[in-house]
Design a protein around this motif. Structure first.
Motif, PDB file in Angstrom:
ATOM      1  N   GLY A  32       0.800  -1.232   0.000  1.00 23.79           N
ATOM      2  CA  GLY A  32       0.000   0.000   0.000  1.00 23.79           C
ATOM      3  C   GLY A  32       0.823   1.269   0.000  1.00 23.79           C
ATOM      4  N   SER A  33       1.971   1.245   0.688  1.00 22.76           N
ATOM      5  CA  SER A  33       2.761   2.481   0.730  1.00 22.76           C
ATOM      6  C   SER A  33       3.499   2.705  -0.585  1.00 22.76           C
ATOM      7  N   VAL A  34       3.491   1.712  -1.455  1.00 23.87           N
ATOM      8  CA  VAL A  34       4.110   1.853  -2.777  1.00 23.87           C
ATOM      9  C   VAL A  34       3.043   2.096  -3.859  1.00 23.87           C
ATOM     10  N   ARG A  35       2.014   1.233  -3.870  1.00 23.69           N
ATOM     11  CA  ARG A  35       1.051   1.318  -4.985  1.00 23.69           C
ATOM     12  C   ARG A  35      -0.021   2.388  -4.782  1.00 23.69           C
ATOM     13  N   LEU A  36      -0.367   2.714  -3.530  1.00 16.72           N
ATOM     14  CA  LEU A  36      -1.384   3.766  -3.357  1.00 16.72           C
ATOM     15  C   LEU A  36      -0.868   5.123  -3.855  1.00 16.72           C
ATOM     16  N   PRO A  37       0.372   5.525  -3.478  1.00 12.21           N
ATOM     17  CA  PRO A  37       0.904   6.773  -4.061  1.00 12.21           C
ATOM     18  C   PRO A  37       1.019   6.716  -5.583  1.00 12.21           C
ATOM     19  N   GLN A  38       1.346   5.536  -6.112  1.00 11.22           N
ATOM     20  CA  GLN A  38       1.421   5.431  -7.576  1.00 11.22           C
ATOM     21  C   GLN A  38       0.051   5.712  -8.196  1.00 11.22           C
ATOM     22  N   ARG A  39      -0.997   5.220  -7.546  1.00 13.78           N
ATOM     23  CA  ARG A  39      -2.341   5.313  -8.138  1.00 13.78           C
ATOM     24  C   ARG A  39      -2.971   6.688  -7.937  1.00 13.78           C
ATOM     25  N   VAL A  40      -2.841   7.245  -6.724  1.00 14.58           N
ATOM     26  CA  VAL A  40      -3.591   8.484  -6.440  1.00 14.58           C
ATOM     27  C   VAL A  40      -2.688   9.687  -6.207  1.00 14.58           C
ATOM     28  N   GLY A  41      -1.364   9.489  -6.211  1.00 12.95           N
ATOM     29  CA  GLY A  41      -0.448  10.600  -5.940  1.00 12.95           C
ATOM     30  C   GLY A  41      -0.054  10.626  -4.467  1.00 12.95           C
ATOM     31  N   LEU A  42       1.062  11.275  -4.189  1.00 15.00           N
ATOM     32  CA  LEU A  42       1.638  11.253  -2.838  1.00 15.00           C
ATOM     33  C   LEU A  42       0.750  11.915  -1.789  1.00 15.00           C
ATOM     34  N   GLY A  43       0.175  13.084  -2.134  1.00 11.24           N
ATOM     35  CA  GLY A  43      -0.598  13.829  -1.128  1.00 11.24           C
ATOM     36  C   GLY A  43      -1.791  13.034  -0.623  1.00 11.24           C
ATOM     37  N   PRO A  44      -2.685  12.628  -1.547  1.00  9.03           N
ATOM     38  CA  PRO A  44      -3.846  11.854  -1.101  1.00  9.03           C
ATOM     39  C   PRO A  44      -3.453  10.538  -0.427  1.00  9.03           C
ATOM     40  N   ALA A  45      -2.384   9.877  -0.906  1.00  7.72           N
ATOM     41  CA  ALA A  45      -1.982   8.604  -0.300  1.00  7.72           C
ATOM     42  C   ALA A  45      -1.512   8.827   1.130  1.00  7.72           C
ATOM     43  N   ARG A  46      -0.725   9.868   1.337  1.00  7.95           N
ATOM     44  CA  ARG A  46      -0.255  10.155   2.703  1.00  7.95           C
ATOM     45  C   ARG A  46      -1.432  10.431   3.624  1.00  7.95           C
ATOM     46  N   GLU A  47      -2.377  11.236   3.125  1.00  8.88           N
ATOM     47  CA  GLU A  47      -3.522  11.588   3.966  1.00  8.88           C
ATOM     48  C   GLU A  47      -4.305  10.337   4.355  1.00  8.88           C
ATOM     49  N   LEU A  48      -4.541   9.460   3.373  1.00  7.34           N
ATOM     50  CA  LEU A  48      -5.302   8.236   3.656  1.00  7.34           C
ATOM     51  C   LEU A  48      -4.554   7.325   4.627  1.00  7.34           C
ATOM     52  N   ILE A  49      -3.258   7.164   4.436  1.00 11.34           N
ATOM     53  CA  ILE A  49      -2.489   6.219   5.268  1.00 11.34           C
ATOM     54  C   ILE A  49      -2.258   6.775   6.678  1.00 11.34           C
ATOM     55  N   TYR A  50      -2.030   8.082   6.812  1.00 12.74           N
ATOM     56  CA  TYR A  50      -1.796   8.646   8.151  1.00 12.74           C
ATOM     57  C   TYR A  50      -3.075   8.748   8.971  1.00 12.74           C
ATOM     58  N   THR A  51      -4.205   8.998   8.308  1.00 10.75           N
ATOM     59  CA  THR A  51      -5.463   9.147   9.067  1.00 10.75           C
ATOM     60  C   THR A  51      -6.170   7.819   9.262  1.00 10.75           C
ATOM     61  N   GLY A  52      -5.912   6.843   8.387  1.00 14.17           N
ATOM     62  CA  GLY A  52      -6.673   5.600   8.443  1.00 14.17           C
ATOM     63  C   GLY A  52      -8.122   5.774   8.030  1.00 14.17           C
ATOM     64  N   ARG A  53      -8.436   6.954   7.467  1.00 11.48           N
ATOM     65  CA  ARG A  53      -9.809   7.322   7.099  1.00 11.48           C
ATOM     66  C   ARG A  53     -10.376   6.398   6.011  1.00 11.48           C
ATOM     67  N   ARG A  54     -11.676   6.149   6.090  1.00  7.58           N
ATOM     68  CA  ARG A  54     -12.328   5.384   5.018  1.00  7.58           C
ATOM     69  C   ARG A  54     -12.972   6.345   4.027  1.00  7.58           C
ATOM     70  N   ILE A  55     -12.888   6.023   2.753  1.00  8.87           N
ATOM     71  CA  ILE A  55     -13.544   6.847   1.732  1.00  8.87           C
ATOM     72  C   ILE A  55     -14.553   5.998   0.961  1.00  8.87           C
ATOM     73  N   ASP A  56     -15.579   6.676   0.462  1.00 13.61           N
ATOM     74  CA  ASP A  56     -16.622   5.957  -0.282  1.00 13.61           C
ATOM     75  C   ASP A  56     -16.268   5.894  -1.768  1.00 13.61           C
ATOM     76  N   ALA A  57     -17.145   5.253  -2.521  1.00 14.61           N
ATOM     77  CA  ALA A  57     -16.860   5.002  -3.939  1.00 14.61           C
ATOM     78  C   ALA A  57     -16.715   6.300  -4.734  1.00 14.61           C
ATOM     79  N   ALA A  58     -17.545   7.295  -4.422  1.00 13.86           N
ATOM     80  CA  ALA A  58     -17.498   8.558  -5.176  1.00 13.86           C
ATOM     81  C   ALA A  58     -16.142   9.239  -4.985  1.00 13.86           C
ATOM     82  N   GLU A  59     -15.661   9.236  -3.730  1.00  8.67           N
ATOM     83  CA  GLU A  59     -14.358   9.840  -3.437  1.00  8.67           C
ATOM     84  C   GLU A  59     -13.231   9.035  -4.102  1.00  8.67           C
ATOM     85  N   ALA A  60     -13.367   7.702  -4.082  1.00  5.21           N
ATOM     86  CA  ALA A  60     -12.359   6.846  -4.720  1.00  5.21           C
ATOM     87  C   ALA A  60     -12.309   7.126  -6.225  1.00  5.21           C
TER      88      ALA A  60
END
Ligand code: HXC
Length: 270
Positions: free
Chosen positions: A154-182
Motif C-alpha cells: 500500500g505504501s508503494v502502490r497507493l501513491p502510484q495510483r492516487v499521488g503522494l498527497g492523497p496517499a499520505r492523507e489516507l495512510i496517516y489518518t486511516g480514514r475510510r472513503i466511499d466510492a465517489a471519493e475513490a
C-alpha cells in the motif's frame, strides 16, 4: 480446464472470464495465511494456463469477495495479533508475492469491489490492473488504528495510483472513503450502482478484451507495469524490447495481414 480447487476461493470460468471470489464471509474475507496461499496457487495455475498449448482458457480475471459486505477487510487481525516480528515479515513477503504475481499474469485482472476494501484488501485491489466499485464500496488503509503500517504494497502502490498527497492523507489518518471519493481520486475506474451491475461491467470490459491477441495484451501489461516509475528513457527501452517481442508472434502476422486483406483477424495466441 483445471485451475484447481481451494478452501477459501470460489472459481467460475465462463466464456474465458474467470471470476475468483475470496470466500471467508464470516471474517469479511480477511486475508488469512490460507487465503494468501490459495491466491498464490490459483494465480500460478492461471499463469501456467496462458499458453497456446494450454489453449489460453482464461482471457481475463475478476477478483471479488463473497457475502455482499466486503471485498476483503484486510489482513486477518486474529492471526496477526500473535505474530512475532519475523513471522510478520514473512507474512508480508508472501502476500507481497501474490501482488507481484497478479501483476505478472499476462491477462487483465479487474478488482470488483463491493463493500469494504480495507488495509490488505485495498492493497490487493491495487495490485489488480484496475478497480471497478459498487456504490457500497469503502476503501481505506486503517493500519495506524492497529499500530501497524501497510504491508501488502500500500505504501508503494497507493501513491502510484492516487499521488503522494492523497496517499499520505489516507495512510496517516486511516480514514475510510466511499466510492465517489475513490472515483474522484482515480483509485477506481468506474462506479456501478449495484453488485450485479458491477460484475456485469467488469465482464463486459473483459469480454471486449478477450478476442484481442492475448500475447499482445500480455505484452502491453508487462510494458506498463515494467516501465512504471522508471525514467522515461529506461521505460522506453522496456517498451521497445516488448514491441520487438510482438514481432516474433504469429498473432502479429495474422493481425497485420488480416487488416491488409480487409478481414477480421483470428488470433491463436502464439
Ligand atoms: C479478522 C475480521 C477482520 C479482519 C472483520 N473481521 N475484519 N477478522 N481480520 N481484518 C471479522 C470480525 O472480527 C467479525 O467476526 C466479522 O468479521 C464481522 O465484522 P464486524 O466487525 O462485526 O462487522 P462491522 O461491525 O460491520 O464492521 C466492519 C468493519 C470492521 C468496519 C470492516 O470489521 C473492521 O474494522 N475490520 C477490520 C478492518 C481493518 O482494520 N483492516 C486492516 C487490517 S491490517 P466475529 O467473529 O466477531 O463475527 C492490514 C495490514 C495489511 O490489512 C498488511 C499486513 C502485512
Amino acid at each position: 480446464t483445471d485451475l484447481g480447487s481451494y478452501a477459501t476461493l470460489e472459481l467460475d470460468l465462463t466464456d474465458g472470464i474467470l471470476t475468483l471470489t475470496v470466500n471467508r464471509p464470516q471474517a469479511l474475507n480477511a486475508l488469512s495465511q490460507q487465503v494468501i496461499s490459495d491466491l498464490w496457487k490459483a494465480f500460478t495455475a492461471i499463469e501456467d494456463s496462458c499458453t497456446h498449448d494450454a489453449g489460453w482458457p482464461v482471457r481475463g480475471v475478476i477478483l471479488t469477495g463473497a457475502g455482499g459486505k466486503a471485498f476483503v477487510a484486510g489482513a486477518d487481525i486474529r492471526e496477526m495479533a500473535s505474530m512475532e516480528p519475523d513471522d510478520a515479515a514473512e507474512y508480508a513477503r508472501s502476500a507481497q508475492g501474490v501482488t507481484l504475481l497478479i501483476e505478472k499474469v499476462p491477462v487483465p485482472v479487474i478488482a470488483a469491489v463491493d463493500g469494504f476494501a480495507l488495509g490488505g484488501g485495498c492493497e490487493l485491489a491495487l495490485a489488480c490492473d484496475f478497480i471497478y466499485a459498487s456504490e457500497a464500496a469503502q476503501f481505506g488503509q486503517p493500519e495506524v488504528n492497529l499500530g501497524l503500517v501497510p504491508g501488502f504494497g500500500g505504501s508503494v502502490r497507493l501513491p502510484q495510483r492516487v499521488g503522494l498527497g492523497p496517499a499520505r492523507e489516507l495512510i496517516y489518518t486511516g480514514r475510510r472513503i466511499d466510492a465517489a471519493e475513490a472515483l474522484r481520486l482515480g483509485l477506481v475506474n468506474r462506479v456501478l450502482p449495484t453488485r450485479q451491475e458491477l460484475l456485469a461491467a467488469a465482464r463486459a470490459t473483459l469480454g471486449e478484451i478477450a478476442p484481442k491477441a492475448p500475447l499482445a495484451v500480455g505484452l502491453a501489461k508487462q510494458s506498463i507495469t515494467g516501465a512504471y516509475g522508471l525514467h522515461t528513457g529506461q521505460g522506453l527501452e522496456i517498451e521497445a524490447g516488448l514491441f520487438r517481442e510482438a514481432f516474433t508472434t504469429e498473432d502479429m502476422r495474422e493481425g497485420t495481414t488480416a487488416f491488409l486483406e480487409k478481414r477480421k483477424a483470428s488470433f491463436a495466441g502464439k
